[in-house]
Design a protein around this motif. Structure first.
Motif: not given
Length: 439
Positions: A203-204, A206, A222, A294, A296, A380-382
């Motif tokens: 997650n971090s 991305g 990612e 990120t 998130k 999540t970033l996206k």
């Protein structure tokens, strides 16, 4: 007359014997399936207090390793076998099984005070506003580290350090010749084992499990970058056999002073700071989980909780036990019996507001901060179509996460490359999602 008296006495004796036999078999026995974590072991030790307060109810325990527990309770509840009256489940199972009608709603009436439960924990165990499991302890993840080793290496650890900085600290404190490893992390395969940690790393970086069309994304740049980083980090600076280590193995290593850092469940903080369990209790520092691109989804959100299968034949007794084990009174009992630093945390606001807990638990602020920062609805970033930080809250994820965990554990053990592992995992996930007709 004598014969009549003898018959009367005989009947009375027979009736008394029958009553005794009835009383002996009148107790309701409930079977509780749980995980072999420290707080659950303590709950078993305190069970006589429940039985004393609830005469007529006896508790039988089935204690299992995490992955075995998940397999057993999933099979039992899906088949409606009724082997267990209470089962230890989490934020993945509770809403899904509640929606399917497999769980009874938790009785939160009267003085149970459901509003005292932390909102993120309560919501995560609910479906359509109804709570289908009661949290025994809640957790996020964070960094636990040896302050003495980090200082001696001339390094620092702070909240939300980069993963690259964590790697540099691990390299600086790593000293296998003295039995000290730079970092300990989960490596044992399982959707709730190694994948709990690996997903937060991903997650971090991305990554996301699925795109907006529900297509698996495990071969993305990612995911590839995140898993390569994880495997490289543990291979260079982790203890031997990391692919077999889960929470309990890492806890034992840390408490023996063999880990410079450990990134895992916040609930571990009460164990690593307990001088009775940890040789380095007075040297432990805490920090919020690392990030890459990120924040998130950088730290997970989970609650080991008690659920009641719809198939139970002992619903009333099961409800009484669940209410007792997840109550403010139970937390008070543990605090008064074992000390306030040893209470199950991450569930109730009243625990963190208690001056006794604040004084005893040096980790309280860091733990609560981590729990409050985790957002299952935006992890999540996206953009992604699922709810969950370290898992996707869909029925198919258990199989997908388990297979992916096996592939990544194999990569960590050196049996395949990261790219091969992720390709195989993505192919399996795609097959599962197609079969379930997501696309």
């Amino acid at each position: 007359m004598k014969r009549l008296m003898k018959n009367t006495i005989a009947c009375a004796v027979s009736a008394a014997a029958s009553m005794t036999a009835f009383t002996a078999f009148a107790d309701t026995e409930i079977t509780v399936a749980t995980v072999n974590n420290g707080h659950m072991i303590e709950m078993q030790k305190l069970t006589p207090a429940f039985e004393e307060a609830n005469p007529g109810i006896k508790v039988k325990w089935v204690t299992l390793e995490e992955n075995v527990l998940r397999q057993n309770v999933t099979q039992d509840i899906a088949n409606k076998s009724g082997l267990y009256d209470v089962m230890t489940i989490g934020m993945y199972e509770a809403p899904i099984w509640g929606q399917r009608g497999w769980l009874q709603a938790v009785n939160t009436s009267g003085d149970y005070d459901a509003n005292d439960i932390l909102p993120s924990i309560r919501d995560g165990l609910s479906y359509d506003g109804t709570m289908y499991a009661a949290p025994f302890y809640g957790e996020s993840s964070m960094v636990m580290y040896r302050k003495d080793l980090v200082k001696e290496a001339g390094m620092e650890i702070n909240d939300r350090d980069s993963w690259e900085h964590i790697r540099d600290v691990a390299a600086a404190v790593n000293d296998p010749s003295k039995g000290i490893y730079g970092i300990c992390l989960r490596g044992k395969a399982g959707w709730g084992d190694n994948m709990a940690l690996v997903t937060t790393i991903a997650n971090s970086f991305g990554a996301r499990w699925f795109d907006e069309e529900w297509k698996p994304q495990l071969e993305s740049a990612e995911w590839t970058n995140a898993v390569n980083f994880y495997v490289d980090l543990l291979s260079k600076y982790g203890p031997p056999g990391s692919s077999s280590n889960s929470f309990n193995e890492s806890l034992a290593l840390f408490n023996e002073g063999k880990c410079g850092m450990w990134i895992d469940a916040t609930i571990a903080a009460s164990f690593v700071t307990d001088p009775k369990q940890s040789k380095v209790a007075d040297q432990v520092g805490f920090a919020q989980s690392p990030i890459s691109v990120t924040e998130k989804g950088a730290n997970w959100l989970w609650a080991w909780s008690l659920g009641i299968p719809a198939a139970t034949k002992n619903a009333d007794a099961a409800q009484k036990f669940v209410r007792w084990a997840t109550s403010k009174e139970y937390i008070e009992l543990v605090g008064e019996t074992n000390g306030w630093a040893a209470v199950p945390t991450g569930t109730r606001a009243s625990t963190y507001a208690n001056p006794k807990f604040q004084e005893a638990a040096v980790f309280a602020e860091a733990e609560l901060k981590a729990i409050n920062s985790a957002n299952p609805n935006d992890s999540t970033l996206k953009p992604s179509p699922y709810v969950g930080v370290q898992f996707a809250a869909i029925p198919e994820f258990q199989a997908i996460g388990t297979t992916t965990g096996q592939m990544i554990s194999g990569s960590l053990a050196g049996s395949m490359t990261v790219e091969e592992a992720l390709k195989s995992a993505n192919k399996s996930a795609d097959r599962q999602m197609r079969r379930a007709r997501y696309y």
